[in-house]
Structures are given as structure tokens and as C-alpha cells.
Design a protein around this motif. Structure first.
Motif, PDB file in Angstrom:
ATOM      1  N   TRP A   1      48.570  44.937  43.488  1.00 58.97           N
ATOM      2  CA  TRP A   1      48.999  46.326  43.655  1.00 58.97           C
ATOM      3  C   TRP A   1      50.423  46.521  43.132  1.00 58.97           C
ATOM      4  O   TRP A   1      50.814  47.627  42.782  1.00 58.97           O
ATOM      5  CB  TRP A   1      48.928  46.757  45.120  1.00 58.97           C
ATOM      6  CG  TRP A   1      47.532  47.066  45.563  1.00 58.97           C
ATOM      7  CD1 TRP A   1      46.758  46.317  46.388  1.00 58.97           C
ATOM      8  CD2 TRP A   1      46.752  48.203  45.198  1.00 58.97           C
ATOM      9  NE1 TRP A   1      45.544  46.909  46.549  1.00 58.97           N
ATOM     10  CE2 TRP A   1      45.513  48.081  45.841  1.00 58.97           C
ATOM     11  CE3 TRP A   1      46.974  49.305  44.387  1.00 58.97           C
ATOM     12  CZ2 TRP A   1      44.505  49.028  45.692  1.00 58.97           C
ATOM     13  CZ3 TRP A   1      45.970  50.247  44.244  1.00 58.97           C
ATOM     14  CH2 TRP A   1      44.756  50.102  44.898  1.00 58.97           C
TER      15      TRP A   1
ATOM     16  N   LEU B   1      41.507  43.370  41.356  1.00 58.50           N
ATOM     17  CA  LEU B   1      41.529  44.273  42.495  1.00 58.50           C
ATOM     18  C   LEU B   1      40.130  44.820  42.785  1.00 58.50           C
ATOM     19  O   LEU B   1      39.710  44.928  43.940  1.00 58.50           O
ATOM     20  CB  LEU B   1      42.481  45.437  42.252  1.00 58.50           C
ATOM     21  CG  LEU B   1      43.934  45.195  42.567  1.00 58.50           C
ATOM     22  CD1 LEU B   1      44.768  46.378  42.098  1.00 58.50           C
ATOM     23  CD2 LEU B   1      44.133  44.982  44.046  1.00 58.50           C
TER      24      LEU B   1
ATOM     25  N   GLY C   1      40.024  45.647  46.599  1.00 59.41           N
ATOM     26  CA  GLY C   1      41.322  46.279  46.742  1.00 59.41           C
ATOM     27  C   GLY C   1      42.279  45.563  47.673  1.00 59.41           C
ATOM     28  O   GLY C   1      43.445  45.877  47.720  1.00 59.41           O
TER      29      GLY C   1
END
Length: 73
Positions: free
Chosen positions: A30, A66, A71
Motif C-alpha cells: 500500500w 495486493l 488487500g
């Protein structure tokens, strides 16, 4: 000059993505995917596009990681 800076940003991001491949460290992507996209943005202003393309490949690899990890993982 900007092409070399873009390639350097992509290389640093790729090296930092190595630990993010391991389980439970995938959330690091991220932070690294936007860093690679920043390198691609810098590479847009160069006459050559090798560094930009490299950063886009690195960002794609991080985004794929991801996606595969849901995620988080």
C-alpha cells in the motif's frame, strides 16, 4: 536525468517489495505502489520512457500482489 531518477525510484521500490512478497507483509505494498507511481510520474517528464515503463511494471507487480492477497496479506 529524470529518466535515471525514475529508474532509481523504481529500483528502490522493487528492492523494498521483496519482503512484501512474504505472507502478512503484503500490506507494505500500500506504500510501495504509490511510490512506484510517483517514479512513473517523474519519468513522464523525461524524453526517454525506460524509467517510466520500469516503474509501471513495478507498480503492476505490487498491485497484483495486493490483489492476490486480498488487500491485506
Amino acid at each position: 536525468m529524470l529518466n535515471m531518477l525514475s529508474a532509481l525510484i523504481g529500483l528502490v521500490t522493487l528492492i523494498l517489495m521483496i519482503p512484501a512478497v512474504f505472507p502478512l507483509l503484503g500490506a507494505l505494498n500500500w506504500l510501495l505502489v504509490p511510490m512506484a507511481l510517483l517514479g512513473a510520474f517523474v519519468g513522464m517528464f523525461s524524453a526517454r520512457n525506460g524509467g517510466r515503463n520500469f516503474c509501471l511494471i513495478v507498480a503492476g507487480f505490487g498491485a497484483l500482489r495486493l490483489f492476490l492477497g486480498g488487500g491485506i496479506l
